[in-house]
Design a protein around this motif. Structure first.
Motif, mmCIF file in Angstrom:
data_model
loop_
_atom_site.group_PDB
_atom_site.id
_atom_site.type_symbol
_atom_site.label_atom_id
_atom_site.label_comp_id
_atom_site.label_asym_id
_atom_site.label_seq_id
_atom_site.Cartn_x
_atom_site.Cartn_y
_atom_site.Cartn_z
ATOM 1 N N ASN A 1 0.850 -1.201 0.000
ATOM 2 C CA ASN A 1 0.000 0.000 0.000
ATOM 3 C C ASN A 1 0.880 1.243 0.000
ATOM 4 O O ASN A 1 1.656 1.460 0.946
ATOM 5 C CB ASN A 1 -0.909 0.021 1.230
ATOM 6 C CG ASN A 1 -1.947 -1.073 1.217
ATOM 7 O OD1 ASN A 1 -2.256 -1.638 0.166
ATOM 8 N ND2 ASN A 1 -2.495 -1.396 2.379
ATOM 9 N N SER B 1 1.132 5.470 -0.433
ATOM 10 C CA SER B 1 0.439 6.759 -0.415
ATOM 11 C C SER B 1 1.367 7.861 -0.889
ATOM 12 O O SER B 1 2.587 7.813 -0.651
ATOM 13 C CB SER B 1 -0.058 7.098 0.993
ATOM 14 O OG SER B 1 -1.083 6.240 1.404
ATOM 15 N N LEU C 1 -3.805 10.285 6.772
ATOM 16 C CA LEU C 1 -3.699 9.079 5.943
ATOM 17 C C LEU C 1 -3.826 7.812 6.790
ATOM 18 O O LEU C 1 -4.429 6.819 6.364
ATOM 19 C CB LEU C 1 -2.359 9.062 5.198
ATOM 20 C CG LEU C 1 -2.248 9.923 3.947
ATOM 21 C CD1 LEU C 1 -0.798 10.025 3.493
ATOM 22 C CD2 LEU C 1 -3.119 9.378 2.818
ATOM 23 N N LYS D 1 -4.539 1.240 5.036
ATOM 24 C CA LYS D 1 -3.382 1.826 5.712
ATOM 25 C C LYS D 1 -2.147 1.795 4.804
ATOM 26 O O LYS D 1 -1.742 0.729 4.321
ATOM 27 C CB LYS D 1 -3.074 1.062 6.993
ATOM 28 C CG LYS D 1 -4.170 1.108 8.065
ATOM 29 C CD LYS D 1 -4.180 2.450 8.774
ATOM 30 C CE LYS D 1 -5.061 2.436 10.013
ATOM 31 N NZ LYS D 1 -6.489 2.410 9.719
ATOM 32 N N PRO D 2 -1.509 2.952 4.564
ATOM 33 C CA PRO D 2 -0.278 2.954 3.777
ATOM 34 C C PRO D 2 0.858 2.272 4.519
ATOM 35 O O PRO D 2 0.988 2.376 5.742
ATOM 36 C CB PRO D 2 0.012 4.450 3.572
ATOM 37 C CG PRO D 2 -0.734 5.147 4.650
ATOM 38 C CD PRO D 2 -1.932 4.314 4.949
ATOM 39 N N ILE E 1 4.902 5.869 2.467
ATOM 40 C CA ILE E 1 4.378 7.202 2.150
ATOM 41 C C ILE E 1 5.487 8.006 1.488
ATOM 42 O O ILE E 1 6.633 8.016 1.958
ATOM 43 C CB ILE E 1 3.857 7.924 3.401
ATOM 44 C CG1 ILE E 1 2.678 7.154 4.004
ATOM 45 C CG2 ILE E 1 3.443 9.357 3.067
ATOM 46 C CD1 ILE E 1 2.103 7.780 5.270
ATOM 47 N N THR F 1 -3.823 13.816 -1.627
ATOM 48 C CA THR F 1 -3.261 12.557 -1.133
ATOM 49 C C THR F 1 -4.027 11.418 -1.785
ATOM 50 O O THR F 1 -5.228 11.536 -2.040
ATOM 51 C CB THR F 1 -3.377 12.430 0.392
ATOM 52 O OG1 THR F 1 -4.758 12.508 0.772
ATOM 53 C CG2 THR F 1 -2.592 13.525 1.091
ATOM 54 N N THR G 1 -3.913 6.803 -2.160
ATOM 55 C CA THR G 1 -3.304 5.542 -1.765
ATOM 56 C C THR G 1 -3.684 4.461 -2.768
ATOM 57 O O THR G 1 -4.848 4.339 -3.143
ATOM 58 C CB THR G 1 -3.776 5.121 -0.357
ATOM 59 O OG1 THR G 1 -3.479 6.169 0.577
ATOM 60 C CG2 THR G 1 -3.087 3.834 0.086
ATOM 61 N N LYS G 2 -2.690 3.689 -3.198
ATOM 62 C CA LYS G 2 -2.924 2.584 -4.121
ATOM 63 C C LYS G 2 -2.228 1.322 -3.614
ATOM 64 O O LYS G 2 -1.145 1.390 -3.026
ATOM 65 C CB LYS G 2 -2.390 2.915 -5.520
ATOM 66 C CG LYS G 2 -3.221 3.933 -6.280
ATOM 67 C CD LYS G 2 -4.546 3.339 -6.715
ATOM 68 C CE LYS G 2 -5.372 4.313 -7.529
ATOM 69 N NZ LYS G 2 -6.664 3.729 -7.944
ATOM 70 N N THR G 3 -2.846 0.190 -3.870
ATOM 71 C CA THR G 3 -2.222 -1.098 -3.571
ATOM 72 C C THR G 3 -1.553 -1.620 -4.827
ATOM 73 O O THR G 3 -2.209 -1.793 -5.864
ATOM 74 C CB THR G 3 -3.274 -2.113 -3.085
ATOM 75 O OG1 THR G 3 -3.916 -1.607 -1.918
ATOM 76 C CG2 THR G 3 -2.610 -3.454 -2.753
#
Length: 332
Positions: free
Chosen positions: A6, A8, A32, A38-39, A42, A234, A236-238
């Motif tokens: 994960n 971010s 975040l 959850k990242p 980051i 902001t 977030t990607k998996t």
């Protein structure tokens, strides 16, 4: 189980005031980490930490950033900062990207190899560092570039050959260069068959430019996974790093394997001076004054081109005040 990570990105407006930047980073990381996704890593932007005050690494600034990584147990690439170092002359500094482990330890401090002269006052790295960090929990290797480094494909290729499955490139680019995120990150990702994350801030900076944002995540086939707009953001990607292995092993085009198989030569790799292009190419301009004088000879920027003896930077930044604010902030 796949090798999922994960990631971010903090696309922020940077400030000449280091305290303002540090507060923004801390508040954004706090937010975040309240999400259900959850990242684990980051990433910030070039000059996201400091663009006016130089500190040592380790030092007070990195101690503070270390505490953020440790608080949340994350890998943390908060952006770049000006680094003071005893290998440099008084008043010189590196543009350095510190990297923190979930323990808070500094696991890397990558110094930008190719500063954007004449537009950037930092010094080039004097070492032969090609920065690779490891996330052993996921068996992932990540390479680090900073902004202008990505225009030199030899650097990214070296990171890939050292095993990088993702390259992270914090940058700070004006609106005039907002197309960069559509071109270079995709090219570097595709030719090296890896993930590529390019970030840029959204500042109205002291050099008269509005920076473009458009932070971008590219996949190992050169596909755009996400591209931000021009405002503070902001996201977030998996990411699935087994896709990197698949592309390199089973892709219809296998660039790294082909490079070895055909044994492509680099005749000027250690002998750039002998390249024919340099027989006719003019002198490289390293300072704003050199650039102004060079382009004036061909009629560029000759109208109203008055330069104050006091630099633009000194007009807008009180270095002593910045240092005092930072010390007060870090003591709290």
């Amino acid at each position: 189980m796949g090798r999922y990570l994960n990631v971010s990105i903090i696309q922020m407006p940077t400030s000449p005031d280091t305290v303002t930047n540090l507060k923004y980073i801390k508040e954004t990381v706090d937010k975040l980490m309240t999400g259900y996704l959850k990242p684990e890593l980051i990433i910030g932007v070039e000059y996201g930490i400091s663009k006016s005050y130089a500190d040592t690494i380790p030092g007070k600034i990195t101690d503070y950033l270390s505490s953020i990584a440790k608080e949340y147990g994350i890998y943390f690439i908060p952006g770049t900062m000006y680094e003071r170092n005893n290998t440099l002359k008084e008043g010189e500094y590196y543009n350095t990207c510190p990297v923190f482990a979930p323990t808070g330890d500094i696991i890397a401090a990558y110094r930008k190899k190719v500063p954007f002269w004449p537009g950037e006052p930092s010094m080039p790295s004097s070492d032969d560092d090609y920065c690779i960090i490891e996330i052993p929990e996921k068996n992932i290797k990540i390479g680090i570039l900073v902004c202008y480094d990505q225009f030199f494909p030899e650097i990214a290729r070296t990171l890939a050959l050292k095993g990088a499955e993702m390259i992270v490139c914090p940058a700070s680019d004006p609106m005039e260069f907002d197309y960069i995120s559509e071109v270079l990150p995709r090219t570097r990702a595709l030719e090296n068959e890896l993930y590529y994350i390019w970030t840029s801030d959204t500042s109205n900076n002291i050099n008269g430019a509005t920076n473009c944002g458009t932070s971008t995540i590219i996949g190992p086939e050169g596909e755009v996974i996400y591209r931000a707009g021009n405002i503070p953001t902001t996201f977030t990607k998996t990411l699935d790093f087994d896709l990197v292995t698949f592309k390199r092993e089973y892709g219809r085009d296998q660039h790294l394997n082909a490079l070895k198989y055909f044994n492509v030569k680099y005749p000027y790799a250690n002998n750039l001076e002998s390249a024919p292009v340099y027989k006719t190419l003019g002198k490289f301009t390293t300072t704003p004054e050199e650039y102004s004088n060079k382009v004036k000879n061909v009629g560029i920027g000759t109208i109203g081109n008055k330069v104050d003896k006091i630099s633009i930077r000194n007009k807008y930044i009180d270095m002593k005040k910045t240092e005092e604010n930072l010390i007060d902030f870090l003591r709290k």
